[in-house]
Design a protein around this motif. Structure first.
Motif, PDB file in Angstrom:
ATOM      1  N   GLY A   1       0.809  -1.230   0.000  1.00  0.00           N
ATOM      2  CA  GLY A   1       0.000   0.000   0.000  1.00  0.00           C
ATOM      3  C   GLY A   1       0.829   1.262   0.000  1.00  0.00           C
ATOM      4  N   GLY A   2       2.152   1.128   0.080  1.00  0.00           N
ATOM      5  CA  GLY A   2       3.024   2.299   0.060  1.00  0.00           C
ATOM      6  C   GLY A   2       3.596   2.534  -1.324  1.00  0.00           C
ATOM      7  N   GLY A   3       3.924   3.793  -1.598  1.00  0.00           N
ATOM      8  CA  GLY A   3       4.531   4.116  -2.883  1.00  0.00           C
ATOM      9  C   GLY A   3       5.004   5.555  -2.901  1.00  0.00           C
ATOM     10  N   VAL A   4       5.491   5.989  -4.064  1.00  0.00           N
ATOM     11  CA  VAL A   4       5.918   7.377  -4.232  1.00  0.00           C
ATOM     12  C   VAL A   4       5.296   7.944  -5.508  1.00  0.00           C
ATOM     13  CG1 VAL A   4       8.126   7.050  -3.026  1.00  0.00           C
ATOM     14  CG2 VAL A   4       8.014   6.784  -5.503  1.00  0.00           C
ATOM     15  N   ILE A   5       5.084   9.258  -5.494  1.00  0.00           N
ATOM     16  CA  ILE A   5       4.543   9.931  -6.679  1.00  0.00           C
ATOM     17  C   ILE A   5       5.625   9.988  -7.749  1.00  0.00           C
ATOM     18  CG2 ILE A   5       3.690  12.125  -7.604  1.00  0.00           C
ATOM     19  CD1 ILE A   5       2.343  12.627  -4.904  1.00  0.00           C
ATOM     20  N   TYR A   6       5.304   9.431  -8.902  1.00  0.00           N
ATOM     21  CA  TYR A   6       6.224   9.435 -10.039  1.00  0.00           C
ATOM     22  C   TYR A   6       5.997  10.689 -10.893  1.00  0.00           C
ATOM     23  CZ  TYR A   6       8.375   7.975 -14.444  1.00  0.00           C
ATOM     24  OH  TYR A   6       9.123   7.919 -15.584  1.00  0.00           O
ATOM     25  N   SER A   7       4.733  11.035 -11.119  1.00  0.00           N
ATOM     26  CA  SER A   7       4.373  12.280 -11.787  1.00  0.00           C
ATOM     27  C   SER A   7       2.937  12.589 -11.410  1.00  0.00           C
ATOM     28  CB  SER A   7       4.525  12.168 -13.305  1.00  0.00           C
ATOM     29  OG  SER A   7       3.548  11.298 -13.833  1.00  0.00           O
TER      30      SER A   7
ATOM     31  N   PRO B   1     -14.767  21.907 -10.964  1.00  0.00           N
ATOM     32  CA  PRO B   1     -15.565  22.451  -9.848  1.00  0.00           C
ATOM     33  C   PRO B   1     -14.914  22.173  -8.496  1.00  0.00           C
ATOM     34  CG  PRO B   1     -16.985  21.380 -11.452  1.00  0.00           C
ATOM     35  CD  PRO B   1     -15.563  21.095 -11.886  1.00  0.00           C
ATOM     36  N   VAL B   2     -14.378  20.970  -8.353  1.00  0.00           N
ATOM     37  CA  VAL B   2     -13.570  20.639  -7.172  1.00  0.00           C
ATOM     38  C   VAL B   2     -12.188  20.261  -7.693  1.00  0.00           C
ATOM     39  CG1 VAL B   2     -13.305  19.140  -5.173  1.00  0.00           C
ATOM     40  CG2 VAL B   2     -15.598  19.784  -5.939  1.00  0.00           C
ATOM     41  N   PRO B   3     -11.181  21.108  -7.477  1.00  0.00           N
ATOM     42  CA  PRO B   3      -9.840  20.773  -7.996  1.00  0.00           C
ATOM     43  C   PRO B   3      -9.377  19.414  -7.507  1.00  0.00           C
ATOM     44  CG  PRO B   3      -9.904  23.034  -7.224  1.00  0.00           C
ATOM     45  CD  PRO B   3     -11.201  22.397  -6.788  1.00  0.00           C
ATOM     46  N   TYR B   4      -8.663  18.702  -8.362  1.00  0.00           N
ATOM     47  CA  TYR B   4      -8.214  17.360  -7.994  1.00  0.00           C
ATOM     48  C   TYR B   4      -6.885  17.068  -8.667  1.00  0.00           C
ATOM     49  CZ  TYR B   4      -9.979  15.890 -12.593  1.00  0.00           C
ATOM     50  OH  TYR B   4     -10.195  15.762 -13.939  1.00  0.00           O
ATOM     51  N   ALA B   5      -6.263  15.987  -8.244  1.00  0.00           N
ATOM     52  CA  ALA B   5      -4.962  15.602  -8.792  1.00  0.00           C
ATOM     53  C   ALA B   5      -4.997  14.144  -9.224  1.00  0.00           C
ATOM     54  CB  ALA B   5      -3.861  15.803  -7.752  1.00  0.00           C
ATOM     55  N   ILE B   6      -4.453  13.919 -10.419  1.00  0.00           N
ATOM     56  CA  ILE B   6      -4.247  12.565 -10.931  1.00  0.00           C
ATOM     57  C   ILE B   6      -2.737  12.334 -10.923  1.00  0.00           C
ATOM     58  CG2 ILE B   6      -4.447  11.058 -12.959  1.00  0.00           C
ATOM     59  CD1 ILE B   6      -7.143  11.646 -11.884  1.00  0.00           C
ATOM     60  N   ALA B   7      -2.314  11.158 -10.510  1.00  0.00           N
ATOM     61  CA  ALA B   7      -0.876  10.895 -10.428  1.00  0.00           C
ATOM     62  C   ALA B   7      -0.551   9.485 -10.903  1.00  0.00           C
ATOM     63  CB  ALA B   7      -0.389  11.061  -8.985  1.00  0.00           C
ATOM     64  N   TYR B   8       0.682   9.325 -11.314  1.00  0.00           N
ATOM     65  CA  TYR B   8       1.253   7.992 -11.443  1.00  0.00           C
ATOM     66  C   TYR B   8       2.032   7.736 -10.170  1.00  0.00           C
ATOM     67  CZ  TYR B   8       0.013   7.594 -16.348  1.00  0.00           C
ATOM     68  OH  TYR B   8      -0.689   7.488 -17.513  1.00  0.00           O
ATOM     69  N   VAL B   9       1.653   6.671  -9.476  1.00  0.00           N
ATOM     70  CA  VAL B   9       2.312   6.296  -8.229  1.00  0.00           C
ATOM     71  C   VAL B   9       3.074   4.997  -8.457  1.00  0.00           C
ATOM     72  CG1 VAL B   9       1.892   5.450  -5.881  1.00  0.00           C
ATOM     73  CG2 VAL B   9       0.686   7.482  -6.718  1.00  0.00           C
TER      74      VAL B   9
ATOM     75  N   ILE C   1       6.988  15.416  -6.757  1.00  0.00           N
ATOM     76  CA  ILE C   1       7.482  14.134  -7.272  1.00  0.00           C
ATOM     77  C   ILE C   1       8.391  13.503  -6.221  1.00  0.00           C
ATOM     78  CG2 ILE C   1       9.029  13.146  -9.012  1.00  0.00           C
ATOM     79  CD1 ILE C   1       7.706  15.193 -10.988  1.00  0.00           C
ATOM     80  N   GLY C   2       8.234  12.217  -6.027  1.00  0.00           N
ATOM     81  CA  GLY C   2       9.032  11.516  -5.027  1.00  0.00           C
ATOM     82  C   GLY C   2       8.386  11.474  -3.658  1.00  0.00           C
ATOM     83  N   GLN C   3       7.250  12.147  -3.511  1.00  0.00           N
ATOM     84  CA  GLN C   3       6.557  12.181  -2.225  1.00  0.00           C
ATOM     85  C   GLN C   3       6.016  10.801  -1.861  1.00  0.00           C
ATOM     86  OE1 GLN C   3       3.507  15.136  -2.245  1.00  0.00           O
ATOM     87  NE2 GLN C   3       2.998  14.911  -0.093  1.00  0.00           N
ATOM     88  N   ARG C   4       6.143  10.418  -0.596  1.00  0.00           N
ATOM     89  CA  ARG C   4       5.591   9.134  -0.124  1.00  0.00           C
ATOM     90  C   ARG C   4       4.079   9.254   0.000  1.00  0.00           C
ATOM     91  NH1 ARG C   4       7.926   4.437  -0.203  1.00  0.00           N
ATOM     92  NH2 ARG C   4       6.320   3.761   1.229  1.00  0.00           N
ATOM     93  N   VAL C   5       3.414   8.251  -0.505  1.00  0.00           N
ATOM     94  CA  VAL C   5       1.963   8.204  -0.394  1.00  0.00           C
ATOM     95  C   VAL C   5       1.546   6.808   0.062  1.00  0.00           C
ATOM     96  CG1 VAL C   5       1.435  10.033  -2.068  1.00  0.00           C
ATOM     97  CG2 VAL C   5       1.809   7.690  -2.870  1.00  0.00           C
ATOM     98  N   ARG C   6       0.304   6.722   0.496  1.00  0.00           N
ATOM     99  CA  ARG C   6      -0.213   5.456   1.009  1.00  0.00           C
ATOM    100  C   ARG C   6      -1.616   5.252   0.460  1.00  0.00           C
ATOM    101  NH1 ARG C   6       1.754   1.819   3.642  1.00  0.00           N
ATOM    102  NH2 ARG C   6       0.247   0.236   4.170  1.00  0.00           N
TER     103      ARG C   6
END
Ligand SMILES: [Zn+2]
Length: 130
Positions: A63-69, A77-85, A107-112
């Motif tokens: 379940g852990g990873g890092v943001i690649y882009s 209407p509600v700002p959002y973000a799409i990422a490759y993790v 980029i490189g941020q740890r996400v879960r």
């Protein structure tokens, strides 16, 4: 509607991906791993995308990873973000970033992983800063 206020459409569920979505409903993120070349992959497929073997088995991801882009959509209407993790297991998945300060993503941020409800379907894996 998800917690962020943006509704996510229900994902298509096929017999091939049914175990993935059943696991997602239980809060578990599954990948597939090839028994021939040992490479894990996402999205789950019956045939290994690396070597063509049909000997693939389910593998539970940490379940852990890092943001690649990532891309932030500010005009919605509600700002959002799409990422490759990039998951700790190696595969990269396209996903939504949730519960995050969109201005602080990098980029490189740890996400879960977490699981966000959809309109009438199983929850989908999304990621939040770890
Ligand atoms: Zn393989």
């Amino acid at each position: 509607m998800s917690k962020s206020g943006r509704s996510i459409p229900a994902p298509p569920v096929s017999p091939e991906t049914r175990p993935f979505w059943d696991a997602a409903a239980a809060g578990r993120l599954l990948l597939k791993r090839c028994e021939a070349c040992r490479e894990p992959h996402y999205y789950p497929r019956a045939i290994c995308p690396f070597c063509g073997s049909d000997r693939t088995t389910w593998l539970e991801a940490s379940g852990g990873g890092v943001i690649y882009s990532y891309s932030v959509f500010r005009r919605a209407p509600v700002p959002y973000a799409i990422a490759y993790v990039t998951l700790d297991e190696g595969p990269t998945m396209m996903t939504n970033i949730v519960d995050a300060d969109l201005d602080a993503l990098r980029i490189g941020q740890r996400v879960r992983v977490r699981f966000t409800p959809t309109d009438g379907g199983p929850p989908v894996p999304t990621f939040a800063p770890a």
